[in-house]
Design a protein around this motif. Sequence first.
Motif, short mmCIF file in Angstrom:
data_model
loop_
_atom_site.label_atom_id
_atom_site.label_comp_id
_atom_site.label_asym_id
_atom_site.label_seq_id
_atom_site.Cartn_x
_atom_site.Cartn_y
_atom_site.Cartn_z
N ARG A 67 0.78 -1.87 -0.02
CA ARG A 67 0.09 0.09 0.35
C ARG A 67 0.47 0.90 0.31
O ARG A 67 0.74 2.81 -0.93
CB ARG A 67 -0.95 -0.08 1.32
N GLU A 68 1.44 1.36 0.93
CA GLU A 68 2.86 2.47 0.94
C GLU A 68 3.36 2.83 -0.49
O GLU A 68 3.94 3.75 -0.98
CB GLU A 68 3.95 1.76 1.73
N LEU A 69 4.33 1.53 -1.37
CA LEU A 69 4.49 1.60 -2.63
C LEU A 69 4.10 2.01 -3.39
O LEU A 69 4.04 2.95 -4.51
CB LEU A 69 5.33 0.26 -2.71
N GLU A 70 2.28 1.45 -3.39
CA GLU A 70 1.35 2.56 -4.62
C GLU A 70 1.28 3.56 -4.17
O GLU A 70 0.59 4.54 -5.38
CB GLU A 70 0.24 1.69 -4.10
N GLN A 71 0.91 4.56 -3.63
CA GLN A 71 0.61 5.96 -2.83
C GLN A 71 1.89 6.25 -2.98
O GLN A 71 1.60 7.95 -4.06
CB GLN A 71 1.22 5.93 -0.61
N GLU A 72 3.21 5.98 -3.01
CA GLU A 72 4.19 6.41 -3.33
C GLU A 72 4.30 6.69 -4.82
O GLU A 72 4.99 7.64 -5.58
CB GLU A 72 5.85 5.91 -2.60
N ASN A 73 4.12 6.33 -5.93
CA ASN A 73 3.52 5.67 -7.07
C ASN A 73 2.74 6.85 -7.47
O ASN A 73 2.99 6.78 -8.82
CB ASN A 73 3.11 3.98 -7.31
N ALA A 74 1.95 6.31 -7.25
CA ALA A 74 0.73 7.15 -7.31
C ALA A 74 1.00 9.15 -7.49
O ALA A 74 1.17 9.94 -8.00
CB ALA A 74 -0.44 7.42 -6.76
N PHE A 75 1.82 8.98 -6.58
CA PHE A 75 2.56 10.79 -6.43
C PHE A 75 3.23 11.46 -7.14
O PHE A 75 3.76 11.85 -7.63
CB PHE A 75 3.28 10.74 -4.39
N LEU A 76 4.21 10.31 -7.65
CA LEU A 76 5.53 9.90 -8.33
C LEU A 76 5.31 10.46 -10.06
O LEU A 76 5.47 11.20 -10.62
CB LEU A 76 6.45 9.02 -8.87
N LYS A 77 3.72 10.08 -10.13
CA LYS A 77 3.21 9.75 -11.32
C LYS A 77 2.41 11.32 -11.76
O LYS A 77 2.40 11.50 -13.00
CB LYS A 77 1.85 9.00 -11.63
N LYS A 78 1.80 11.61 -10.56
CA LYS A 78 0.91 13.15 -10.19
C LYS A 78 2.54 13.61 -10.98
O LYS A 78 2.82 15.03 -11.75
CB LYS A 78 0.67 13.58 -9.35
N ALA A 79 3.40 13.59 -10.22
CA ALA A 79 5.08 15.42 -10.06
C ALA A 79 5.26 14.72 -11.45
O ALA A 79 5.86 16.17 -11.98
CB ALA A 79 5.50 14.43 -9.40
N ALA A 80 5.72 13.70 -12.30
CA ALA A 80 5.59 13.85 -13.51
C ALA A 80 5.15 14.24 -13.96
O ALA A 80 5.07 14.67 -15.44
CB ALA A 80 5.82 12.03 -13.90
N ALA A 81 3.67 14.32 -14.07
CA ALA A 81 2.38 14.71 -15.11
C ALA A 81 2.86 16.47 -15.26
O ALA A 81 3.19 17.22 -15.55
CB ALA A 81 1.38 14.87 -15.24
N TYR A 82 2.99 16.84 -13.71
CA TYR A 82 3.25 18.45 -13.19
C TYR A 82 4.10 18.69 -13.95
O TYR A 82 3.97 19.90 -14.78
CB TYR A 82 3.03 18.19 -12.02
N PHE A 83 5.59 18.09 -13.81
CA PHE A 83 6.94 18.71 -14.65
C PHE A 83 6.58 18.22 -16.17
O PHE A 83 7.57 19.44 -16.79
CB PHE A 83 7.80 17.99 -14.05
N ALA A 84 6.20 17.66 -16.59
CA ALA A 84 6.25 17.60 -18.02
C ALA A 84 5.49 18.56 -18.39
O ALA A 84 5.61 18.90 -19.79
CB ALA A 84 4.94 15.93 -18.29
N ARG A 85 4.21 18.73 -17.78
CA ARG A 85 3.69 20.44 -18.55
C ARG A 85 4.16 21.33 -17.90
O ARG A 85 3.15 22.61 -18.31
CB ARG A 85 2.30 19.78 -18.81
N ALA A 86 4.53 21.63 -17.44
CA ALA A 86 5.73 23.08 -16.61
C ALA A 86 6.65 23.38 -17.72
O ALA A 86 7.17 22.42 -18.38
CB ALA A 86 6.01 22.42 -15.49
N PRO A 87 6.61 24.86 -18.66
CA PRO A 87 7.29 24.95 -19.05
C PRO A 87 8.81 25.51 -18.61
O PRO A 87 9.51 25.21 -16.81
CB PRO A 87 7.27 26.70 -19.54
N ARG A 88 9.43 25.22 -20.17
CA ARG A 88 11.22 24.36 -19.46
C ARG A 88 11.92 25.88 -19.44
O ARG A 88 11.96 26.71 -20.63
CB ARG A 88 11.80 23.59 -19.94
#
Length: 88
Positions: A67-88
């Motif tokens: 459960r802990e790892l699944e929560q961490e994975n979900a957080f990392l997916k959200k962070a990756a999506a956020y940084f993917a759409r942020a201007p560089r």
Amino acid sequence: MPEFREEAVQLALKSSKPVAHVARELNVNPETLCTWVRQYEREHGQQDGPLPVDERAELKELRRRNRELEQENAFLKKAAAYFARAPR
């Protein structure tokens, strides 16, 4: 003494820690607590199949970690999506 025994069994069953660890925390012999837990399960029909108490404790810990790892994975997916759409 019966109240302590009942509380110790409930703590061992609900804890994500191995029964031996709970026994040490309560200053009880680990084998004694295992015996109490097995007896409680027989009397209350809550035995989880053929798994011994120590294996059930390990399974409970692995499920908690999963459960802990699944929560961490979900957080990392959200962070990756956020940084993917942020201007560089």
